[in-house]
Design a protein around this motif. Sequence first.
Motif, PDB file in Angstrom:
ATOM      1  N   GLU A   1       0.834  -1.197   0.000  1.00  0.00           N
ATOM      2  CA  GLU A   1       0.000   0.000   0.000  1.00  0.00           C
ATOM      3  C   GLU A   1       0.870   1.249   0.000  1.00  0.00           C
ATOM      4  O   GLU A   1       2.032   1.237   0.420  1.00  0.00           O
ATOM      5  N   THR A   2       0.280   2.325  -0.517  1.00  0.00           N
ATOM      6  CA  THR A   2       0.901   3.637  -0.413  1.00  0.00           C
ATOM      7  C   THR A   2      -0.037   4.526   0.397  1.00  0.00           C
ATOM      8  O   THR A   2      -1.256   4.436   0.266  1.00  0.00           O
ATOM      9  N   HIS A   3       0.543   5.349   1.238  1.00  0.00           N
ATOM     10  CA  HIS A   3      -0.257   6.271   2.056  1.00  0.00           C
ATOM     11  C   HIS A   3       0.216   7.691   1.789  1.00  0.00           C
ATOM     12  O   HIS A   3       1.326   8.084   2.167  1.00  0.00           O
ATOM     13  N   GLU A   4      -0.601   8.441   1.043  1.00  0.00           N
ATOM     14  CA  GLU A   4      -0.333   9.850   0.727  1.00  0.00           C
ATOM     15  C   GLU A   4       1.090  10.051   0.196  1.00  0.00           C
ATOM     16  O   GLU A   4       1.819  10.949   0.634  1.00  0.00           O
ATOM     17  N   VAL A   5       1.463   9.227  -0.771  1.00  0.00           N
ATOM     18  CA  VAL A   5       2.797   9.318  -1.382  1.00  0.00           C
ATOM     19  C   VAL A   5       2.849  10.487  -2.357  1.00  0.00           C
ATOM     20  O   VAL A   5       1.967  10.654  -3.206  1.00  0.00           O
ATOM     21  N   SER A   6       3.888  11.297  -2.243  1.00  0.00           N
ATOM     22  CA  SER A   6       4.110  12.418  -3.160  1.00  0.00           C
ATOM     23  C   SER A   6       5.496  12.299  -3.772  1.00  0.00           C
ATOM     24  O   SER A   6       6.430  11.788  -3.145  1.00  0.00           O
ATOM     25  N   LYS A   7       5.608  12.772  -5.004  1.00  0.00           N
ATOM     26  CA  LYS A   7       6.896  12.798  -5.682  1.00  0.00           C
ATOM     27  C   LYS A   7       6.989  14.055  -6.527  1.00  0.00           C
ATOM     28  O   LYS A   7       6.104  14.339  -7.342  1.00  0.00           O
ATOM     29  N   ARG A   8       8.053  14.816  -6.305  1.00  0.00           N
ATOM     30  CA  ARG A   8       8.244  16.071  -7.029  1.00  0.00           C
ATOM     31  C   ARG A   8       9.457  15.982  -7.941  1.00  0.00           C
ATOM     32  O   ARG A   8      10.459  15.361  -7.600  1.00  0.00           O
ATOM     33  N   PHE A   9       9.314  16.631  -9.105  1.00  0.00           N
ATOM     34  CA  PHE A   9      10.432  16.893  -9.994  1.00  0.00           C
ATOM     35  C   PHE A   9      10.484  18.404 -10.189  1.00  0.00           C
ATOM     36  O   PHE A   9       9.521  19.102  -9.855  1.00  0.00           O
ATOM     37  N   PRO A  10      11.585  18.930 -10.716  1.00  0.00           N
ATOM     38  CA  PRO A  10      11.670  20.388 -10.877  1.00  0.00           C
ATOM     39  C   PRO A  10      10.460  20.946 -11.631  1.00  0.00           C
ATOM     40  O   PRO A  10      10.232  20.628 -12.796  1.00  0.00           O
ATOM     41  N   GLY A  11       9.682  21.747 -10.944  1.00  0.00           N
ATOM     42  CA  GLY A  11       8.528  22.386 -11.555  1.00  0.00           C
ATOM     43  C   GLY A  11       7.302  21.518 -11.716  1.00  0.00           C
ATOM     44  O   GLY A  11       6.290  21.976 -12.256  1.00  0.00           O
ATOM     45  N   VAL A  12       7.360  20.271 -11.262  1.00  0.00           N
ATOM     46  CA  VAL A  12       6.244  19.347 -11.471  1.00  0.00           C
ATOM     47  C   VAL A  12       5.987  18.552 -10.196  1.00  0.00           C
ATOM     48  O   VAL A  12       6.914  18.020  -9.584  1.00  0.00           O
ATOM     49  N   LEU A  13       4.707  18.468  -9.795  1.00  0.00           N
ATOM     50  CA  LEU A  13       4.286  17.573  -8.729  1.00  0.00           C
ATOM     51  C   LEU A  13       3.710  16.336  -9.399  1.00  0.00           C
ATOM     52  O   LEU A  13       2.549  16.309  -9.808  1.00  0.00           O
ATOM     53  N   ALA A  14       4.546  15.310  -9.559  1.00  0.00           N
ATOM     54  CA  ALA A  14       4.149  14.129 -10.339  1.00  0.00           C
ATOM     55  C   ALA A  14       3.157  13.256  -9.587  1.00  0.00           C
ATOM     56  O   ALA A  14       2.270  12.645 -10.201  1.00  0.00           O
ATOM     57  N   LEU A  15       3.310  13.142  -8.274  1.00  0.00           N
ATOM     58  CA  LEU A  15       2.372  12.399  -7.431  1.00  0.00           C
ATOM     59  C   LEU A  15       1.963  13.298  -6.275  1.00  0.00           C
ATOM     60  O   LEU A  15       2.829  13.881  -5.601  1.00  0.00           O
ATOM     61  N   ASP A  16       0.659  13.393  -6.049  1.00  0.00           N
ATOM     62  CA  ASP A  16       0.137  14.302  -5.043  1.00  0.00           C
ATOM     63  C   ASP A  16      -0.691  13.523  -4.030  1.00  0.00           C
ATOM     64  O   ASP A  16      -1.875  13.279  -4.231  1.00  0.00           O
ATOM     65  N   ARG A  17      -0.022  13.056  -2.956  1.00  0.00           N
ATOM     66  CA  ARG A  17      -0.677  12.350  -1.844  1.00  0.00           C
ATOM     67  C   ARG A  17      -1.515  11.163  -2.350  1.00  0.00           C
ATOM     68  O   ARG A  17      -2.702  11.054  -2.093  1.00  0.00           O
ATOM     69  N   VAL A  18      -0.838  10.263  -3.054  1.00  0.00           N
ATOM     70  CA  VAL A  18      -1.497   9.099  -3.646  1.00  0.00           C
ATOM     71  C   VAL A  18      -1.587   7.973  -2.623  1.00  0.00           C
ATOM     72  O   VAL A  18      -0.579   7.562  -2.049  1.00  0.00           O
ATOM     73  N   SER A  19      -2.796   7.476  -2.417  1.00  0.00           N
ATOM     74  CA  SER A  19      -3.028   6.342  -1.526  1.00  0.00           C
ATOM     75  C   SER A  19      -3.744   5.234  -2.291  1.00  0.00           C
ATOM     76  O   SER A  19      -4.755   5.488  -2.955  1.00  0.00           O
ATOM     77  N   MET A  20      -3.201   4.039  -2.236  1.00  0.00           N
ATOM     78  CA  MET A  20      -3.852   2.873  -2.831  1.00  0.00           C
ATOM     79  C   MET A  20      -3.346   1.633  -2.120  1.00  0.00           C
ATOM     80  O   MET A  20      -2.320   1.676  -1.432  1.00  0.00           O
ATOM     81  N   SER A  21      -4.058   0.534  -2.254  1.00  0.00           N
ATOM     82  CA  SER A  21      -3.645  -0.710  -1.613  1.00  0.00           C
ATOM     83  C   SER A  21      -4.036  -1.879  -2.492  1.00  0.00           C
ATOM     84  O   SER A  21      -4.978  -1.801  -3.288  1.00  0.00           O
ATOM     85  N   VAL A  22      -3.278  -2.962  -2.351  1.00  0.00           N
ATOM     86  CA  VAL A  22      -3.578  -4.193  -3.080  1.00  0.00           C
ATOM     87  C   VAL A  22      -3.378  -5.358  -2.114  1.00  0.00           C
ATOM     88  O   VAL A  22      -2.415  -5.389  -1.348  1.00  0.00           O
ATOM     89  N   GLY A  23      -4.324  -6.290  -2.153  1.00  0.00           N
ATOM     90  CA  GLY A  23      -4.287  -7.414  -1.225  1.00  0.00           C
ATOM     91  C   GLY A  23      -3.789  -8.689  -1.871  1.00  0.00           C
ATOM     92  O   GLY A  23      -3.688  -8.787  -3.102  1.00  0.00           O
ATOM     93  N   PRO A  24      -3.457  -9.692  -1.084  1.00  0.00           N
ATOM     94  CA  PRO A  24      -3.008 -10.978  -1.626  1.00  0.00           C
ATOM     95  C   PRO A  24      -4.059 -11.561  -2.572  1.00  0.00           C
ATOM     96  O   PRO A  24      -5.246 -11.590  -2.261  1.00  0.00           O
ATOM     97  N   GLY A  25      -3.619 -11.984  -3.740  1.00  0.00           N
ATOM     98  CA  GLY A  25      -4.525 -12.594  -4.696  1.00  0.00           C
ATOM     99  C   GLY A  25      -5.385 -11.617  -5.470  1.00  0.00           C
ATOM    100  O   GLY A  25      -6.185 -12.036  -6.308  1.00  0.00           O
ATOM    101  N   GLU A  26      -5.229 -10.334  -5.229  1.00  0.00           N
ATOM    102  CA  GLU A  26      -6.035  -9.346  -5.935  1.00  0.00           C
ATOM    103  C   GLU A  26      -5.353  -8.912  -7.224  1.00  0.00           C
ATOM    104  O   GLU A  26      -4.132  -8.748  -7.277  1.00  0.00           O
ATOM    105  N   VAL A  27      -6.143  -8.732  -8.282  1.00  0.00           N
ATOM    106  CA  VAL A  27      -5.669  -8.110  -9.510  1.00  0.00           C
ATOM    107  C   VAL A  27      -6.249  -6.701  -9.532  1.00  0.00           C
ATOM    108  O   VAL A  27      -7.458  -6.514  -9.677  1.00  0.00           O
TER     109      VAL A  27
END
Length: 516
Positions: free
Chosen positions: A12-38
């Motif tokens: 899972e990700t909890h409010e993940v952010s990633k910045r590059f110069p002049g760009v906010l590529a990820l803005d507090r992204v939260s998602m999860s995946v469970g065993p056996g899930e597609v």
Amino acid sequence: MAATTPKGVVLETHEVSKRFPGVLALDRVSMSVGPGEVHALVGENGAGKSTLIKVLTGVYRADGGEVRYRGAPVSFGRPLDAQHAGISTIYQEVNLVPLMSVARNLFLGREPRRVGLIDVARMNREASETLERYGINVDVTRPLRSISLGAQQMVALARAVAVGAHGDTARVLVMDEPTSSLEPREVETLFRVVRDLSAQGIAVVYVSHRLDELYELCQRVTVLRDGRVVHTGPIKGLDRLTLVSHMLGRDLVQVERDGVTGFGDHGEATSAEPLLHVDGLRKRHVLDGVSFTVRPGEVTGLGGLLGSGRSETAKAIVGALPLDDGSVTVGGRTLRRLSPAASLREGIALLPEDRKAEGIIPDLSVRENIVLAAMPRLARAGIVTRRRQDRIVRTFMERLRIKASSPEQRVAELSGGNQQKVLLARWLCLEPRLLLLDEPTRGIDVGAKAEVQKLIDELARDGLAVVLISSDLEELVEGADRVVVLRAGAVVGELAGDDVSEHAIMAAIAQEAADD
């Protein structure tokens, strides 16, 4: 198939952010995946899918938020660390070693050994047994490049599943457009393998632009747009039109109520004979019988999701994408040998989608970038005078309102909108009959976008035939007389006049495969 909701969470990700110069590529992204899930991860170009995958697999470190794997925070320093932990990735382009044998690729970095040497006989035997479980029967001693792309993709899949720590199978598998190079039979094999992996409890993050695949394989979906999560939840019960509206950022209720965007009237399309006739363009895995026409003074839009074949169609028309079949006719004459040079001679110009990689030459000046394509026409006895260059440059810098300190300024120093205008000037100075514009307003500010759109209207009114490719539905509805809708490399709809609306385009994109 696994349940529609994950039993627990493996990644899972909890409010993940990633910045590059002049760009906010990820803005507090939260998602999860469970065993056996597609779990489907979808979004248009630039939505943040690739960046999120790279954060999950150790290519990038997050600037904010947290990644949790099997209940504990993790921060992988490199992809190999993620692989050893049990998170593997299969990329759209097979990233194995083509000159090595199939078996060596499958066991690369974890070869079975005997008295310190690679046990080739055992490696080949186990490779054959492994691939047979994936429905692949090949001579594993042959070089990887000698087998089909589909078989290579299955080798990559088998390797990814088996590269966990100490040879254990992976617990999470990230699949980035895994069917892009597969035949229908191979796609069915891949689906069977994914279902088997799901049954074994392996979590799969499935990235694809093909809606049919998502609804057949996946239990939940996360939609990214502009680096943010705009929807997450079960895919069952989520109709395709709503999913497409999430991806494209259009309010479905408003679109269905209004029908159109409220922008200007297209007017009556010209009744002149078609300047361009595209008939049955085919390219394996890319284009599937694309046909349409464009008349002088008409703006024909190409719509569809990322990967639908929009850009590939434009490249095929100008000869930059070799075709397996089909024809391009310009002004009543069928082009026998398609090539960029031949297309230019016929008055066809393409403004590419990626202006930085395929358009501007950053270290050259504005003047040099504009006159680049026109040099053969400007030459007299093999010599191009500066006066001829300056006359053309001055004319188009004024006409397109290109803002630069002087024609000698490096084009890389200009804004994105002005770089786009420089590229337009390059082709317009050739006085083309047909202009192919691939995402002409992507990445430029609102003011420059309005100027480019106005210029397109002016060019059409002057009799130029225009093909407008855009992922912005509003732009297509506002700017095109007709819209040809593509999906999976095939034409799935053609709209004209009052029938051109966001709702109609989305409906064509989202229609069931059975209706194709």
